[in-house]
Scaffold this motif. Structure first.
Motif, short mmCIF file in Angstrom:
data_model
loop_
_atom_site.label_atom_id
_atom_site.label_comp_id
_atom_site.label_asym_id
_atom_site.label_seq_id
_atom_site.Cartn_x
_atom_site.Cartn_y
_atom_site.Cartn_z
N LYS A 9 0.81 -1.04 -0.11
CA LYS A 9 0.18 -0.06 -0.09
C LYS A 9 0.85 1.29 0.03
O LYS A 9 1.67 1.26 0.74
CB LYS A 9 -0.67 -0.10 1.21
CG LYS A 9 -1.98 -1.14 1.04
CD LYS A 9 -2.63 -1.20 2.40
CE LYS A 9 -3.45 -2.14 2.63
NZ LYS A 9 -4.13 -2.41 3.96
N LYS A 17 -4.43 6.83 0.84
CA LYS A 17 -4.23 5.82 0.21
C LYS A 17 -4.07 6.30 -1.11
O LYS A 17 -4.99 6.66 -1.75
CB LYS A 17 -4.99 4.72 0.53
CG LYS A 17 -4.52 3.35 -0.14
CD LYS A 17 -4.98 2.10 0.46
CE LYS A 17 -6.57 2.13 0.60
NZ LYS A 17 -7.16 0.82 0.71
N LEU A 42 4.86 6.94 2.19
CA LEU A 42 4.75 5.50 2.89
C LEU A 42 4.62 4.59 2.31
O LEU A 42 3.53 4.15 1.68
CB LEU A 42 4.10 5.92 4.48
CG LEU A 42 4.51 4.91 5.25
CD1 LEU A 42 5.74 4.94 5.84
CD2 LEU A 42 3.57 4.89 6.54
N ILE A 44 3.67 0.55 2.89
CA ILE A 44 3.40 -0.34 3.77
C ILE A 44 3.31 -1.87 3.04
O ILE A 44 2.40 -1.99 2.20
CB ILE A 44 2.08 -0.21 4.25
CG1 ILE A 44 1.90 1.31 5.13
CG2 ILE A 44 1.52 -1.38 5.45
CD1 ILE A 44 0.59 1.64 5.57
N SER A 46 3.18 -5.98 3.31
CA SER A 46 2.80 -7.15 4.09
C SER A 46 2.98 -8.52 3.03
O SER A 46 2.65 -8.47 2.01
CB SER A 46 1.51 -7.14 4.52
OG SER A 46 1.07 -8.34 4.96
N GLU A 56 5.56 -8.03 7.96
CA GLU A 56 5.20 -6.54 7.69
C GLU A 56 6.15 -5.50 8.03
O GLU A 56 7.14 -5.74 8.87
CB GLU A 56 3.71 -6.24 8.64
CG GLU A 56 2.70 -7.48 8.24
CD GLU A 56 1.62 -7.24 9.08
OE1 GLU A 56 0.42 -7.39 8.53
OE2 GLU A 56 1.71 -6.77 10.32
N ASN A 58 6.75 -0.92 7.59
CA ASN A 58 6.50 0.45 6.89
C ASN A 58 7.86 0.94 6.48
O ASN A 58 8.70 0.86 7.42
CB ASN A 58 5.88 1.33 7.85
CG ASN A 58 4.52 0.78 8.47
OD1 ASN A 58 3.90 -0.03 7.78
ND2 ASN A 58 4.20 1.30 9.65
N TYR A 59 8.06 1.32 5.36
CA TYR A 59 9.06 2.06 4.71
C TYR A 59 9.14 3.40 4.02
O TYR A 59 8.01 3.52 3.48
CB TYR A 59 9.64 0.87 3.79
CG TYR A 59 9.81 -0.35 4.35
CD1 TYR A 59 10.89 -0.68 5.14
CD2 TYR A 59 8.96 -1.17 4.12
CE1 TYR A 59 10.91 -1.97 5.62
CE2 TYR A 59 9.02 -2.72 4.69
CZ TYR A 59 9.99 -2.84 5.47
OH TYR A 59 10.21 -4.18 6.20
N LYS A 60 10.12 4.34 4.20
CA LYS A 60 9.88 5.64 3.70
C LYS A 60 10.68 5.55 2.30
O LYS A 60 10.24 6.68 1.63
CB LYS A 60 10.65 6.51 4.96
CG LYS A 60 9.58 6.75 6.02
CD LYS A 60 10.13 7.67 6.96
CE LYS A 60 9.20 7.91 7.99
NZ LYS A 60 9.77 8.83 9.16
N LEU A 65 12.34 -0.30 0.78
CA LEU A 65 11.35 -1.25 0.40
C LEU A 65 11.74 -2.57 -0.39
O LEU A 65 11.42 -3.56 -0.02
CB LEU A 65 10.20 -0.41 -0.38
CG LEU A 65 9.07 -1.39 -0.86
CD1 LEU A 65 8.24 -2.01 -0.01
CD2 LEU A 65 8.35 -0.52 -1.99
#
Length: 76
Positions: A9, A17, A42, A44, A46, A56, A58-60, A65
């Motif tokens: 996402k 989103k 951001l 997300i 999973s 899972e 979260n990556y900036k 990523l």
């Protein structure tokens, strides 16, 4: 063994989103990232495996990523 189910996402800086991918093919995600049409957002990620376990995060940045995606989908 089945390939893991990958959910990605993209959330913009306003918290909305922007885009969602759900696929078993990493190539689809890599080609989207390679296109470079991503604003600051951001990511997300999973990854669900056939045995029910999940990774899972979260990556900036796209580099973070891609590193996580490679780590989560590498064969045992």
């Amino acid at each position: 063994m089945n390939k893991p189910l990958i959910s990605l996402k993209l959330v913009d800086k306003n918290g909305e989103k922007v885009r969602t991918f759900v696929t078993r093919k990493t190539k689809r995600i890599y080609s989207f990232l390679k296109a470079g049409k991503i604003k600051e957002c951001l990511f997300i990620l999973s990854v669900r495996y056939g045995n029910g376990s999940t990774n899972e995060g979260n990556y900036k940045t796209t580099d973070d990523l891609i590193d996580a995606l490679k780590a989560f989908t590498e064969p045992d």
